[in-house]
Design a protein around this motif. Structure first.
Motif, PDB file in Angstrom:
ATOM      1  N   ASP A  31       0.867  -0.925   0.247  1.00 26.30           N
ATOM      2  CA  ASP A  31       0.181   0.011   0.196  1.00 26.30           C
ATOM      3  C   ASP A  31       1.044   1.171   0.425  1.00 26.30           C
ATOM      4  OD1 ASP A  31      -2.989  -0.211   0.971  1.00 26.30           O
ATOM      5  OD2 ASP A  31      -2.361   2.339   0.981  1.00 26.30           O
ATOM      6  N   ASP A  32       0.535   2.298  -1.001  1.00 25.10           N
ATOM      7  CA  ASP A  32       1.391   3.766  -0.667  1.00 25.10           C
ATOM      8  C   ASP A  32       0.920   4.415   0.275  1.00 25.10           C
ATOM      9  OD1 ASP A  32      -1.494   3.827  -1.171  1.00 25.10           O
ATOM     10  OD2 ASP A  32      -0.446   4.894  -3.184  1.00 25.10           O
ATOM     11  N   GLU A  33      -0.365   4.246   0.899  1.00 24.54           N
ATOM     12  CA  GLU A  33      -0.186   4.986   2.345  1.00 24.54           C
ATOM     13  C   GLU A  33       0.523   4.183   3.209  1.00 24.54           C
ATOM     14  OE1 GLU A  33      -4.678   6.016   2.912  1.00 24.54           O
ATOM     15  OE2 GLU A  33      -5.036   5.570   0.466  1.00 24.54           O
ATOM     16  N   VAL A  36      -2.154   2.625   6.486  1.00 25.71           N
ATOM     17  CA  VAL A  36      -2.631   1.341   6.199  1.00 25.71           C
ATOM     18  C   VAL A  36      -2.161   0.639   6.857  1.00 25.71           C
ATOM     19  CG1 VAL A  36      -3.573  -0.089   4.591  1.00 25.71           C
ATOM     20  CG2 VAL A  36      -4.194   2.765   4.051  1.00 25.71           C
ATOM     21  N   HIS A  37      -0.393   0.389   6.579  1.00 25.28           N
ATOM     22  CA  HIS A  37       0.528  -0.278   7.360  1.00 25.28           C
ATOM     23  C   HIS A  37       0.058  -0.079   8.220  1.00 25.28           C
ATOM     24  CE1 HIS A  37       3.231  -1.620   3.019  1.00 25.28           C
ATOM     25  NE2 HIS A  37       2.498  -0.367   3.078  1.00 25.28           N
ATOM     26  N   TYR A  60       5.743  -0.427  -0.762  1.00 28.63           N
ATOM     27  CA  TYR A  60       5.086   0.907  -0.595  1.00 28.63           C
ATOM     28  C   TYR A  60       4.414   0.908  -2.116  1.00 28.63           C
ATOM     29  CZ  TYR A  60       5.761   0.714   3.999  1.00 28.63           C
ATOM     30  OH  TYR A  60       5.642   1.035   5.539  1.00 28.63           O
ATOM     31  N   ASP A  81      -3.864  -3.053  -1.978  1.00 32.57           N
ATOM     32  CA  ASP A  81      -3.973  -1.954  -2.173  1.00 32.57           C
ATOM     33  C   ASP A  81      -4.200  -1.622  -4.029  1.00 32.57           C
ATOM     34  OD1 ASP A  81      -5.270   0.754  -2.701  1.00 32.57           O
ATOM     35  OD2 ASP A  81      -2.880   2.135  -1.899  1.00 32.57           O
ATOM     36  N   MET A  84      -2.381   2.494  -6.611  1.00 36.30           N
ATOM     37  CA  MET A  84      -0.900   3.373  -5.888  1.00 36.30           C
ATOM     38  C   MET A  84      -0.044   3.984  -6.670  1.00 36.30           C
ATOM     39  SD  MET A  84       0.290  -0.224  -3.918  1.00 36.30           S
ATOM     40  CE  MET A  84       0.869  -1.439  -5.297  1.00 36.30           C
ATOM     41  N   GLY A  90      -2.054  -1.543  -8.255  1.00 33.72           N
ATOM     42  CA  GLY A  90      -2.652  -3.287  -8.107  1.00 33.72           C
ATOM     43  C   GLY A  90      -2.796  -3.996  -8.770  1.00 33.72           C
ATOM     44  N   ARG A 111      -7.784  -4.151  -2.002  1.00 37.35           N
ATOM     45  CA  ARG A 111      -7.983  -3.340  -1.304  1.00 37.35           C
ATOM     46  C   ARG A 111      -8.178  -2.079  -1.241  1.00 37.35           C
ATOM     47  NH1 ARG A 111      -5.842  -3.616   4.900  1.00 37.35           N
ATOM     48  NH2 ARG A 111      -3.919  -3.544   4.033  1.00 37.35           N
ATOM     49  N   THR A 112      -9.118  -1.277  -0.898  1.00 38.16           N
ATOM     50  CA  THR A 112      -9.349   0.301  -2.160  1.00 38.16           C
ATOM     51  C   THR A 112     -10.220   0.665  -1.325  1.00 38.16           C
ATOM     52  OG1 THR A 112      -9.963   0.753  -4.246  1.00 38.16           O
ATOM     53  CG2 THR A 112     -11.161  -0.530  -3.427  1.00 38.16           C
ATOM     54  N   LYS A 135     -11.420  -0.591   2.024  1.00 40.15           N
ATOM     55  CA  LYS A 135     -10.637  -0.122   2.729  1.00 40.15           C
ATOM     56  C   LYS A 135     -11.499   0.001   4.029  1.00 40.15           C
ATOM     57  CE  LYS A 135      -6.556   1.339   1.018  1.00 40.15           C
ATOM     58  NZ  LYS A 135      -5.755   2.131   0.411  1.00 40.15           N
TER      59      LYS A 135
END
Ligand code: C2E
Ligand code: MG
Ligand code: MG
Length: 584
Positions: A31-33, A36-37, A60, A81, A84, A90, A111-112, A135
């Motif tokens: 995930d790029d956020e 979220v991690h 990421y 995700d 990204m 994704g 996930r989105t 999400k």
């Protein structure tokens, strides 16, 4: 019998290393956020699922995830995700995972943040995506349930894989897996010095019978363990059959003498130890266009040769061996189509009374004319038809055609004419043989007394009890029996005396001998003498010269057959030949 069917071990090298540590589930969050991690690890912190703790990997971007997945083994689940680096990053990663990295066991949860980015149903199906969630749906409980379902699916897939690709007894890869692994290695092109071998334990079936299956299993296990240990990780080792192992590795490590020397020391199983030898077939012809499966076939061809002539040793495959076999396969295929397109036919060779010159019978001989008009001699295709079992149908056809022809010939006024039909041993041993024989008699309404079966001497002398029973059944139908190629086998006189037979057929070789001054027909006269003693008619085949006929006549031989009288003739030619001889 294996009782511990529930204990499935993971078999890759990595799991051997980690077996001392506690097994974990490896989850990757992509995930790029960063939030979220954090949220994901927080939600699942300290939780055990299906008895194991979780271990997280973090990527990421799709690119970073790809790199990590190339080096990190055993990732069970990816929480991915959709949007990204770009809108489709994704889904592109999903494609990479399945198609490029070929990670088919790995479970994927998409996930989105935005519901609008849900993938198409087909995409979910085609790329084997486990779950799709927005999400906001990933609360602690929902996340737990989703991950648990994915892990359960992952575990099941792994178990199925193991059943499909690993041998339970030895924990080694099985044949399928060996083919996959060797194919992969061949494709990579980075092992130009590799060879592929098959190693087969000598007399394993006997060992198994003598010591029992449990001990047999232990021996296999001990062999597998030693091979694995001594050959090391550079060699792919698999159990590809009951007592055969497949090996692929560098020539230097797989030197056949070295591999076979591993069998010098006895194998220790529980309190017992025993020596077993093995035989090996090897191929080093792995280049262009040869698949793993082809190579395995080639190694098997070499193994078969080794088993025949070099037990306990090895044979190296050569291209010429392959073309031999491929030639046979090609011949077999064209025989099959010859049968289907009726390019087989029968010729008939007259048999005469040596004293009077009268025609007493004909022998039915099969012919195969190729599409190009050339003939394939029966000595070449009959063994092939026997090996493939096709001889049963072919032989049945010959029998029926010959019986029908006999009806036509007898209608010409040759009421006592005899029809001789060659019967292969495979046909003779077929459980339906007598029944088919009987059906042919009934359907064609021939007089069974006019039908004769020819079986070769070597066949007649095999398995005396069975022969005696079957020949008696044939005789009960009223059919007579001739022993073909007599003099070439090794008949025991006492056995011959017991068999219900009518005629001995002197092999052509001994007739040819008659014209050579030196050995001078010694065997022919012995056979004729034997026939006299046993009260059997004797017929000589392959008579080409009048001098041979004369000698045979003097010796007391009753009947003859050969080019001197007539070559094998088609039905029409035979009719003409007979008409020319009949008193008008
Ligand atoms: P066979 O039964 O011993 O047949 C005699 C062979 O000698 C025949 O070869 C025949 O053409 C050949 N021959 C006959 N007279 C002479 C002669 O004077 N000089 C020479 N040089 N040869 C002669 P063919 O037809 O090639 O058959 C070879 C073998 O194939 C037969 O040996 C028989 O064992 C087998 N065969 C032929 N037809 C059938 C069949 O329908 N079923 C089975 N199971 N075997 C068959
Ligand atoms: Mg014959
Ligand atoms: Mg013969």
């Amino acid at each position: 019998m294996q009782t511990d069917s529930d204990t499935l071990h993971f078999l890759d090298d990595e799991s051997i290393d980690t077996s001392v540590k506690e097994a974990v589930w490896r989850l990757m969050v992509v995930d790029d956020e960063p939030d979220v991690h954090r949220a994901t690890t927080f939600a699942l912190a300290g939780i055990r699922i299906l008895g194991r703790p979780l271990q997280f990997l973090h990527a990421y971007s799709a690119a970073e995830a790809t790199t990590m997945l190339q080096s990190e083994p055993d990732v069970a689940v990816v929480l991915l995700d959709v949007v990204m680096e770009h809108e489709n990053a994704g889904l592109a990663l999903v494609k990479t995972i399945r198609q490029t990295l070929k990670l088919t066991d790995l479970r994927i949860i998409l996930r989105t943040g935005q519901p609008g980015y849900a993938p198409e149903i087909e995409t979910i199906h085609d790329f084997d995506i486990n779950d799709y969630k927005t999400k906001s749906e990933l609360t602690r409980t929902k996340l737990y349930a989703t991950v648990t379902a994915a892990l359960r699916a992952y575990e099941q897939i792994r178990k199925l894989d193991e059943l499909a690709f690993y041998d339970r007894l030895s924990s080694l890869p099985n044949r399928n897996k060996f083919v996959d692994l060797s194919e992969e290695r061949l494709r990579s092109g980075s092992y130009p010095d590799d060879v592929i071998a098959i190693l087969d334990l000598d007399d394993f079936a006997e060992i198994n019978d003598a010591l029992g299956h449990q001990q047999g299993d232990r021996l296999l296990q001990a062999v597998a363990d030693r091979l694995k240990l001594e050959l090391g990780p550079a060699v792919i080792l698999a159990r590809i059959g009951g007592d055969t192992f497949g090996l692929m590795g560098p020539r230097s490590v797989m030197d056949p003498a070295t591999v076979l020397s591993l069998f010098r020391k006895p194998f220790v199983m529980q309190d017992d130890s025993m020596v077993v030898t093995s035989t090996m077939g090897i191929t080093s012809i792995l280049g262009d266009g040869i698949s793993g499966r082809d190579a395995l076939k080639d190694a098997n061809i070499a193994l078969k040769r080794a088993k025949k002539s070099r037990r306990g040793g090895f044979v190296m495959f050569s291209a010429e061996m392959g073309s031999d076999i491929r030639e046979r396969v090609r011949l077999l295929q064209s025989l099959r189509s010859a049968v289907e397109s009726e390019r087989l036919f029968i010729v008939y060779q007259p048999q005469v009374n040596l004293g009077t010159g009268a025609v007493v019978g004909v022998e039915a001989l099969i012919r195969w004319r190729n599409e190009d008009g050339s003939f394939v001699p029966p000595d070449r295709f009959i063994p092939l038809a026997e090996a493939s079992g096709m001889i049963v149908a072919i032989g049945d056809w010959v029998l029926r055609m010959a019986c029908h022809e006999l009806v036509r010939l007898q209608a010409m006024g040759l009421a006592d004419l005899r029809m001789s039909v060659n019967v292969s041993q495979i046909q003779f041993r077929h459980p339906d043989f007598i029944e088919k024989l009987n059906a042919a008699l009934i359907d064609t309404r021939i007089n069974p007394k006019c039908l004769e079966l020819e079986i070769t001497e070597s066949v007649a002398m095999e398995d005396p009890g069975f022969m005696l029973d079957t020949l008696n059944l044939v005789r009960e139908l009223g059919i007579s029996i001739a022993i073909d190629d007599f003099g070439t086998g090794y008949s025991s006189l006492s056995h011959l005396r017991e068999l219900p037979i009518d005629r001995l057929k002197i092999d052509r070789a001994f007739v040819t001998e008659l014209s050579q001054r030196v050995s001078g027909g010694h065997i022919a006269s012995m056979v004729i003498e034997l026939g006299r003693n046993l009260n059997l008619t004797v017929i000589a085949e392959g008579i080409e010269e009048e001098a041979q006929a004369a000698t045979l006549r003097e010796m007391g031989c009753h009947e003859g057959q050969g080019y001197l009288y007539a070559k094998p003739l088609t039905a029409n030619q035979l009719k003409e030949w007979l008409e020319a001889r009949l008193p008008s």
